[in-house]
Design an enzyme around this catalytic site. Sequence first.
Site, PDB file in Angstrom:
ATOM      1  N   SER A 296       6.373   1.322 -13.854  1.00  0.00           N
ATOM      2  CA  SER A 296       6.203   2.772 -13.782  1.00  0.00           C
ATOM      3  C   SER A 296       7.180   3.428 -12.803  1.00  0.00           C
ATOM      4  CB  SER A 296       4.764   3.108 -13.403  1.00  0.00           C
ATOM      5  OG  SER A 296       4.405   2.436 -12.217  1.00  0.00           O
TER       6      SER A 296
ATOM      7  N   ASP B 181      -2.118   8.724  -5.326  1.00  0.00           N
ATOM      8  CA  ASP B 181      -0.915   7.981  -5.700  1.00  0.00           C
ATOM      9  C   ASP B 181       0.081   8.044  -4.553  1.00  0.00           C
ATOM     10  OD1 ASP B 181       1.435   6.978  -6.737  1.00  0.00           O
ATOM     11  OD2 ASP B 181       1.405   8.167  -8.578  1.00  0.00           O
TER      12      ASP B 181
ATOM     13  N   HIS C  73       4.373   6.282  -6.734  1.00  0.00           N
ATOM     14  CA  HIS C  73       5.363   7.070  -7.481  1.00  0.00           C
ATOM     15  C   HIS C  73       5.721   8.297  -6.665  1.00  0.00           C
ATOM     16  CE1 HIS C  73       2.676   4.948 -10.339  1.00  0.00           C
ATOM     17  NE2 HIS C  73       3.849   4.482 -10.717  1.00  0.00           N
TER      18      HIS C  73
END
Length: 434
Positions: A161, A409, A412
């Site tokens: 990702s 998160d 990312h």
Amino acid sequence: MEAYQPRHSQKPSSPSSTNSGYYFVPKSVCTWLACGFLALALLHLLCCSPLAGAGDREALLSPLLHYFNDTYSHFSSSGAGQSCDYSEGRWVRAPGHTRRYNATACDAKESHDCIRNGRPDTGYLDWRWQPAAAGCRLPAFDAGAFLSAVRGKHVAFVGDSMARNQAQSLVCLLGAAFPHSVVYRDPVAWRQNFWRWAFPTHGVTVSMYWAPFLARATGKPENDSDPDSVVHLDALADRWAADADGMDVVVLAAGHWLLNRAVYHNGSAVIGAHAHPDRSYTDIGYALPVRQAYRLAVERLVSSGRPRTVVLVTFSPHHFEGKPVDSPTACTNTEPYKEGEKELEGFQKQLRSIVIEEAEAGARIAGGAARVEVLDVTKLAAMRPDGHPNVYMQRDPFAHGVQERMPSDCLHFCLPGPVDTFNEILLQILKKRR
Ligand SMILES: *[C@@H]1O[C@H](CO)[C@@H](O)[C@H](O)[C@H]1NC(C)=O
Ligand SMILES: *[C@@H]1O[C@H](CO)[C@@H](O)[C@H](O)[C@H]1NC(C)=O
Ligand SMILES: *[C@@H]1O[C@H](CO)[C@@H](O)[C@H](O)[C@H]1NC(C)=O
Ligand SMILES: *[C@@H]1O[C@H](CO)[C@@H](O)[C@H](O)[C@H]1NC(C)=O
């Protein structure tokens, strides 16, 4: 929220890069010609224009100075076969530097669209990466220069990702300045694991192939509630391997999944596992599988004889800093770390080294046709705890007050955000002459 100004009509910053014809002449020659002409023009303006007043002279000179500055900075950063080392450096404040697109408009993953999701502080958009090496400056992303550098080519991101995060950043950066369309999109819309965009003005396609182990893997990668990943270290993940022959620029980024629980196979033999509760497996650690997966991928890409550029992205660390992934206070920083504030951990250094070593090994066997490069982001990413979505991976996360547990998160990056810098460096790699 602070006023947000996407710079959609942003002009490519370098006159040399918008004119693709320029590239037919060796860059160093052009640079010196440009320097020569400019020096003459400057002399002429300074000495031989008695009619121009001081203000007029400034007005006349300023575009020239800009051009000179820009040409010179290209020359010193990436021209004449010289290249800058972007791996070491520091983040310096540069208001607006990362305010280049609207992630909603370019259809980025909603959980990375921090502005849409209501993140109130926007100071994380006001930094640029300053390389440590003397005389080096990393130019701001220039969509026209990027598309010219990959004219007619297929740029493929392959990996986990983080590869997707960088691919979406690139599509948003390019899409803010040039027309584009979606060629193919993952039917599972929220995953966005496989898609392809076209930039018809330059005949460029950009694709994402999700392959978190690079190698073929079943179990958890296909079904998130399956606790096991079963990885075949002797075979590449099918989907990207099937398309590999048609890729001109391949950006490989993987590593995070290999730190977690997995069982590894080689052909029909089980060679061991990592982080597995079943003690009957030999624990083979993560280093050997990471090395093997990259080696398999790079060998496949450089052995076909197709001239292409293979770019290995080094490990991009997360910033949970020991807090659980559902903690609302895991990465609430609003500024980059300062030098010395946070050192890399051993496994992060090791993963970075493995990727660099495998790139070097790949370059040795590549022969003349393929080029293997390292996009070393470990340091610059490690310094940016402030650039993650944190709880703003959801829209208006505090609509019902502060909860004890909130998904966050810290891996990312927000789009726009620090990951745009990965693509600024990618552009310099692609512009570099052999
Ligand atoms: C040239 O670039 C430097 C930074 O590299 C900047 O400080 C300076 O203002 C620029 N000059 C012009 C005329 O653009
Ligand atoms: C971004 O684009 C979306 C849709 O394209 C629009 O609704 C939104 O207002 C834009 N956001 C900003 C901050 O300009
Ligand atoms: C996903 O994995 C879980 C746990 O192993 C299993 O119960 C479920 O049937 C799997 N779903 C699919 C679609 O294979
Ligand atoms: C897999 O098996 C082959 C053939 O026996 C061997 O050459 C190779 O080194 C093995 N790879 C791994 C990762 O164990």
